[in-house]
Design a protein around this motif. Structure first.
Motif, PDB file in Angstrom:
ATOM      1  N   ARG A  60       0.966  -1.088  -0.083  1.00  0.00           N
ATOM      2  CA  ARG A  60       0.005   0.023   0.037  1.00  0.00           C
ATOM      3  C   ARG A  60       0.809   1.230   0.145  1.00  0.00           C
ATOM      4  O   ARG A  60       0.606   2.179  -0.701  1.00  0.00           O
ATOM      5  CB  ARG A  60      -0.944   0.040   1.351  1.00  0.00           C
ATOM      6  CG  ARG A  60      -1.904   1.079   1.323  1.00  0.00           C
ATOM      7  CD  ARG A  60      -2.479   1.152   2.653  1.00  0.00           C
ATOM      8  NE  ARG A  60      -1.827   1.318   3.691  1.00  0.00           N
ATOM      9  CZ  ARG A  60      -1.315   2.605   4.152  1.00  0.00           C
ATOM     10  NH1 ARG A  60      -1.681   3.864   3.480  1.00  0.00           N
ATOM     11  NH2 ARG A  60      -0.554   2.724   5.081  1.00  0.00           N
ATOM     12  N   LYS A  61       2.068   1.027   0.712  1.00  0.00           N
ATOM     13  CA  LYS A  61       2.627   2.521   0.789  1.00  0.00           C
ATOM     14  C   LYS A  61       3.604   2.777  -0.587  1.00  0.00           C
ATOM     15  O   LYS A  61       3.509   3.610  -0.895  1.00  0.00           O
ATOM     16  CB  LYS A  61       3.921   2.268   1.966  1.00  0.00           C
ATOM     17  CG  LYS A  61       3.452   2.300   3.383  1.00  0.00           C
ATOM     18  CD  LYS A  61       4.442   2.077   4.285  1.00  0.00           C
ATOM     19  CE  LYS A  61       4.083   2.277   5.847  1.00  0.00           C
ATOM     20  NZ  LYS A  61       4.829   2.059   6.845  1.00  0.00           N
ATOM     21  N   GLN A  63       2.348   1.768  -3.438  1.00  0.00           N
ATOM     22  CA  GLN A  63       1.356   2.426  -4.377  1.00  0.00           C
ATOM     23  C   GLN A  63       1.250   3.814  -4.122  1.00  0.00           C
ATOM     24  O   GLN A  63       1.228   4.781  -5.097  1.00  0.00           O
ATOM     25  CB  GLN A  63       0.221   1.748  -4.203  1.00  0.00           C
ATOM     26  CG  GLN A  63       0.181   0.138  -4.883  1.00  0.00           C
ATOM     27  CD  GLN A  63      -1.278  -0.662  -4.425  1.00  0.00           C
ATOM     28  OE1 GLN A  63      -2.008  -0.065  -3.830  1.00  0.00           O
ATOM     29  NE2 GLN A  63      -1.240  -1.887  -5.015  1.00  0.00           N
ATOM     30  N   ASP A  64       1.181   4.187  -2.883  1.00  0.00           N
ATOM     31  CA  ASP A  64       1.002   5.771  -2.547  1.00  0.00           C
ATOM     32  C   ASP A  64       2.156   6.276  -3.049  1.00  0.00           C
ATOM     33  O   ASP A  64       1.982   7.358  -3.609  1.00  0.00           O
ATOM     34  CB  ASP A  64       0.895   5.846  -0.947  1.00  0.00           C
ATOM     35  CG  ASP A  64      -0.562   5.379  -0.419  1.00  0.00           C
ATOM     36  OD1 ASP A  64      -0.451   4.947   0.705  1.00  0.00           O
ATOM     37  OD2 ASP A  64      -1.523   5.096  -1.326  1.00  0.00           O
ATOM     38  N   ARG A  67       1.930   6.706  -6.933  1.00  0.00           N
ATOM     39  CA  ARG A  67       0.931   7.757  -7.234  1.00  0.00           C
ATOM     40  C   ARG A  67       1.479   9.192  -7.006  1.00  0.00           C
ATOM     41  O   ARG A  67       1.323  10.132  -7.856  1.00  0.00           O
ATOM     42  CB  ARG A  67      -0.136   7.790  -6.496  1.00  0.00           C
ATOM     43  CG  ARG A  67      -1.224   6.421  -6.850  1.00  0.00           C
ATOM     44  CD  ARG A  67      -2.448   6.739  -6.187  1.00  0.00           C
ATOM     45  NE  ARG A  67      -2.529   6.330  -5.006  1.00  0.00           N
ATOM     46  CZ  ARG A  67      -2.819   5.033  -4.350  1.00  0.00           C
ATOM     47  NH1 ARG A  67      -2.676   4.128  -5.138  1.00  0.00           N
ATOM     48  NH2 ARG A  67      -2.517   5.126  -3.029  1.00  0.00           N
ATOM     49  N   GLN A  68       2.239   9.366  -5.730  1.00  0.00           N
ATOM     50  CA  GLN A  68       2.925  10.730  -5.467  1.00  0.00           C
ATOM     51  C   GLN A  68       4.023  11.308  -6.599  1.00  0.00           C
ATOM     52  O   GLN A  68       4.350  12.310  -6.954  1.00  0.00           O
ATOM     53  CB  GLN A  68       3.551  10.699  -4.190  1.00  0.00           C
ATOM     54  CG  GLN A  68       2.667  10.593  -2.944  1.00  0.00           C
ATOM     55  CD  GLN A  68       3.159  10.636  -1.521  1.00  0.00           C
ATOM     56  OE1 GLN A  68       4.469  10.433  -1.490  1.00  0.00           O
ATOM     57  NE2 GLN A  68       2.395  10.563  -0.441  1.00  0.00           N
TER      58      GLN A  68
END
Length: 354
Positions: A60-61, A63-64, A67-68
């Motif tokens: 999850r981190k 993927q975040d 995106r950033q």
């Protein structure tokens, strides 16, 4: 005989008791072993579950962060685009301002010369009017003197006509000189615009090259992700959903890159169309220059050559492909040399890259 049988019976009963004790002991050890196995299994299950939760948190981190990173890349691209447009407008404004100053300066000098000639003509006409007035007042008294004054007036008129003719010649010469200076100034502006266009076109060419290489990388990642997805589906791997989501994200990235690439190509075509009058003016003036299209193509060929050399050092198994690509690059260079300096036609809209 009977005693022997009795002793045998006692030994058998003793052995049965030992066997029974051994079985009870084995049952106890088996129960304890099963308890230890169950406890170890529960502990292992908890550790596996905790490990899976931690893995999900890490993904999850990641993927975040992806995106950033994509958002930051988009913001940087927009800022670079805005800066290029601001540079274009600033360069255009400076050129127009310098042209305005030069034209106004030349026009001011012509007007000052015209005012000086008009003042000179006015003074000469005033002298003539005074002479005529004096001649008319004394014509009855002194006829001979009037004739002399008339001769003087005629000579004065001749002098004035010569002055007017000289003034007109000076104005015409100044006008021709001004036109020539304006032509030289326009040529200088075209040369400066050539430099600005060269920098802009090479920058856009580099961006297009990088975007196309990014598309190739995304296509390779899509193929790899597709293979992993098919493998997970065949093996009932629970990571299939993760590969499916990754494949969707890659397709979204590819669509964004294609949109940006098309925008860059349109901008190159627009810049090339705006440069066409300058190109025609430089060619008409007999000024030789290397067209930015050729410089962009040469730069791309050099970058491809470097990448081929890098792959030649990194992978020995692709020597046949590398040799074929080297031969293709060599043929492209020979074709450019044989064609000589290229002047794009009006139908040229963008540069196609290998």
């Amino acid at each position: 005989m009977k005693d022997a049988k009795r002793r045998l019976k006692q030994r058998c009963e003793t052995d049965l008791k030992h066997v029974h004790d051994s079985i009870q002991k084995a049952d106890l050890e088996d129960a304890e072993a099963m308890k230890r196995f169950a406890a170890q299994k529960d502990k292992s299950e908890k550790m596996i579950k905790d490990n899976e939760d931690r893995q999900e948190e890490c993904w999850r981190k990641i993927q975040d962060l992806e995106r950033q990173l994509q958002k930051l890349g988009t913001e940087r691209f927009e800022e670079v685009k805005r800066r290029i447009e601001e540079n274009d407008r600033e360069e255009k404004r400076k050129v127009e301002y310098q042209q305005f100053l030069d034209v106004v300066s030349q026009h001011k000098k012509l007007l000052e010369l015209t005012v000086y000639n008009c003042d000179l003509a006015i003074r000469a006409i005033g002298i003539i009017e005074e002479l005529v007035a004096e001649g008319c007042s004394a014509i009855k008294a002194r006829y001979d003197k009037t004739n002399q004054e008339l001769d003087l007036a005629i000579r004065a008129i001749g002098i004035i006509e010569e002055l007017v003719a000289e003034g007109c010649s000076a104005i015409k010469a100044r006008y021709d000189k001004t036109n020539q200076e304006l032509a030289d100034l326009r040529l200088l502006v075209h040369q400066e615009y050539l430099g600005v266009f060269r920098r802009l076109y090479k920058t856009l060419g580099q961006l297009v090259y990088k975007k196309e290489k990014k598309l190739e990388e995304i296509d390779r990642n899509i193929r790899t992700t597709h293979i992993q997805l098919e493998f997970c589906i065949e093996t009932f791997d629970p990571n299939a959903k993760k590969h499916s989501d990754s494949k969707k994200d890659l397709y979204k990235q590819r669509a964004n890159i294609e949109e940006e690439l098309q925008m860059l190509k349109d901008k190159m075509a627009t810049a090339l169309e705006l440069f066409r009058p300058t190109e025609e003016a430089l060619i008409q003036a007999g000024i030789e220059f290397v067209h930015p299209i050729e410089e962009v193509e040469e730069g791309n060929l050099q970058r491809r050559s470097k990448m081929v050399e890098y792959r030649a050092h990194l992978s020995k198994n692709e020597e046949v492909k590398i040799a074929a690509e080297r031969e293709e690059i060599k043929r492209a260079k020979q074709l450019m040399i044989s064609q000589g300096p290229r002047t794009p036609s009006k139908s040229t809209q963008a540069i196609e890259y290998q």
